[in-house]
Design a protein around this motif. Structure first.
Motif, PDB file in Angstrom:
ATOM      1  N   GLY A  79      -2.925   8.494  -1.083  1.00 59.77           N
ATOM      2  CA  GLY A  79      -3.282   7.665  -1.977  1.00 59.77           C
ATOM      3  C   GLY A  79      -3.635   8.166  -3.389  1.00 59.77           C
ATOM      4  N   PRO A 119      -8.580  -1.958   1.690  1.00 60.45           N
ATOM      5  CA  PRO A 119     -10.104  -1.859   0.743  1.00 60.45           C
ATOM      6  C   PRO A 119     -10.786  -3.156   1.045  1.00 60.45           C
ATOM      7  CG  PRO A 119      -7.760  -2.559  -0.397  1.00 60.45           C
ATOM      8  CD  PRO A 119      -7.321  -2.166   0.943  1.00 60.45           C
ATOM      9  N   PRO A 138       0.825  -1.258  -0.055  1.00 64.26           N
ATOM     10  CA  PRO A 138       0.004  -0.098  -0.096  1.00 64.26           C
ATOM     11  C   PRO A 138       0.945   1.253   0.227  1.00 64.26           C
ATOM     12  CG  PRO A 138      -0.797  -1.589   1.499  1.00 64.26           C
ATOM     13  CD  PRO A 138       0.428  -1.996   1.361  1.00 64.26           C
ATOM     14  N   TRP A 189      -7.749   2.465   5.423  1.00 68.65           N
ATOM     15  CA  TRP A 189      -6.762   2.311   4.272  1.00 68.65           C
ATOM     16  C   TRP A 189      -6.842   1.090   3.636  1.00 68.65           C
ATOM     17  CZ3 TRP A 189      -4.670   6.319   2.027  1.00 68.65           C
ATOM     18  CH2 TRP A 189      -4.608   7.501   2.650  1.00 68.65           C
ATOM     19  N   GLU A 220     -11.435   6.795  -2.835  1.00 70.47           N
ATOM     20  CA  GLU A 220     -11.590   5.758  -3.889  1.00 70.47           C
ATOM     21  C   GLU A 220     -10.614   4.462  -3.550  1.00 70.47           C
ATOM     22  OE1 GLU A 220     -10.066   6.974  -7.569  1.00 70.47           O
ATOM     23  OE2 GLU A 220      -8.163   7.095  -7.058  1.00 70.47           O
ATOM     24  N   ASP A 221      -9.678   4.862  -2.645  1.00 74.90           N
ATOM     25  CA  ASP A 221      -8.773   3.585  -2.288  1.00 74.90           C
ATOM     26  C   ASP A 221      -9.112   3.629  -0.607  1.00 74.90           C
ATOM     27  OD1 ASP A 221      -7.747   6.188  -1.268  1.00 74.90           O
ATOM     28  OD2 ASP A 221      -5.532   5.700  -1.568  1.00 74.90           O
TER      29      ASP A 221
END
Length: 243
Positions: A204, A110, A2, A108, A155-156
């Motif tokens: 991100g 997903p 990540p 964080w 989105e992340d």
């Protein structure tokens, strides 16, 4: 792996996560001799307080960010702390622990079903999970400002509801589950706002933005916020691994 963090900037910014994390730590029941996983140790401020509560125990400080782990090691040394760089989406390669603490990390990750399954797999039966992360509605103002520029800062991330989180924890084998949202709007000094957004809220999405366009994106988001306030919503999580 990540997103890696700018640990030096993170450590010097007026972040509220340390204070929130210390408050969450007080909710974790400990005798003082346990082996505890800090799942997302960051730069180690809360980890240090966790170790203080374990005079006869030890801590596994886990983080996906190499720079965060390096900063944590500089802060804590090797006294009753082991360090593990690891993605929580992967099975965690440690022996079972007695408890798990996590602050400002789960949003964080997903896939929360996989996250909780991986945590349950290394938590002893009856062991406590105490955590806080971003919840439904978190940083909505920042998200709206970025959307005006055609970008999605969430989105992340997963900003989950208490109801969805409870169901996921149940599927992973947890019991005595209590999940709740808490609003925590936080004013950032205007001189720190753009660095704060870039380091804490937008890291991100900046990874996926050409370097030459990053400063303009951050400035554009900051300029579209009515005031330098991050409208944080925290999801508090308490549960036990089924006996």
């Amino acid at each position: 792996m990540p997103h890696d963090w700018d640990a030096a900037s993170y450590d010097r910014l007026p972040i509220p996560m340390t204070g929130w994390g210390l408050a969450v730590l007080k909710l974790l029941p400990l005798r003082g001799d346990e082996r505890v996983l800090d799942a997302g140790c960051g730069t180690g401020h809360v980890t240090a307080a966790l170790r203080d509560r374990l005079p006869e125990g030890d801590v596994i400080a886990l983080d996906a960010s190499a720079s965060m782990l390096e900063r944590a090691r500089d802060r804590l040394g090797d006294d009753r702390v082991a360090y593990l760089r690891h993605d929580l989406l992967e099975p965690i390669p440690i022996d079972p622990v007695d408890a798990i603490l996590s602050t400002a990390t789960f949003h964080w990750v997903p896939d929360h079903d996989l996250l909780f399954a991986n945590l349950a797999a290394v938590l002893n039966p009856g062991g406590h999970l105490t955590a806080q992360c971003g919840g439904a509605g978190n940083i909505a103002t920042v998200e709206a400002a970025a959307r005006e520029l055609g970008r999605d800062v969430a989105e992340d991330k997963v900003f989950a509801t208490p109801e969805d989180t409870t169901k996921r924890l149940e599927r992973a084998g947890f019991v005595d589950i209590v999940c709740a949202l808490v609003t925590a709007p936080t004013r950032i000094p205007i001189e720190d706002l753009e660095l704060y957004l870039a380091t804490v809220c937008m890291g991100g999405i900046l990874d996926r933005t050409p370097e030459k366009d990053r400063a303009a994106l951050v400035s554009g988001v900051a300029g579209r916020m009515a005031e330098p306030v991050i409208d944080y919503v925290r999801l508090n999580i308490s549960a036990r691994r089924a006996p």
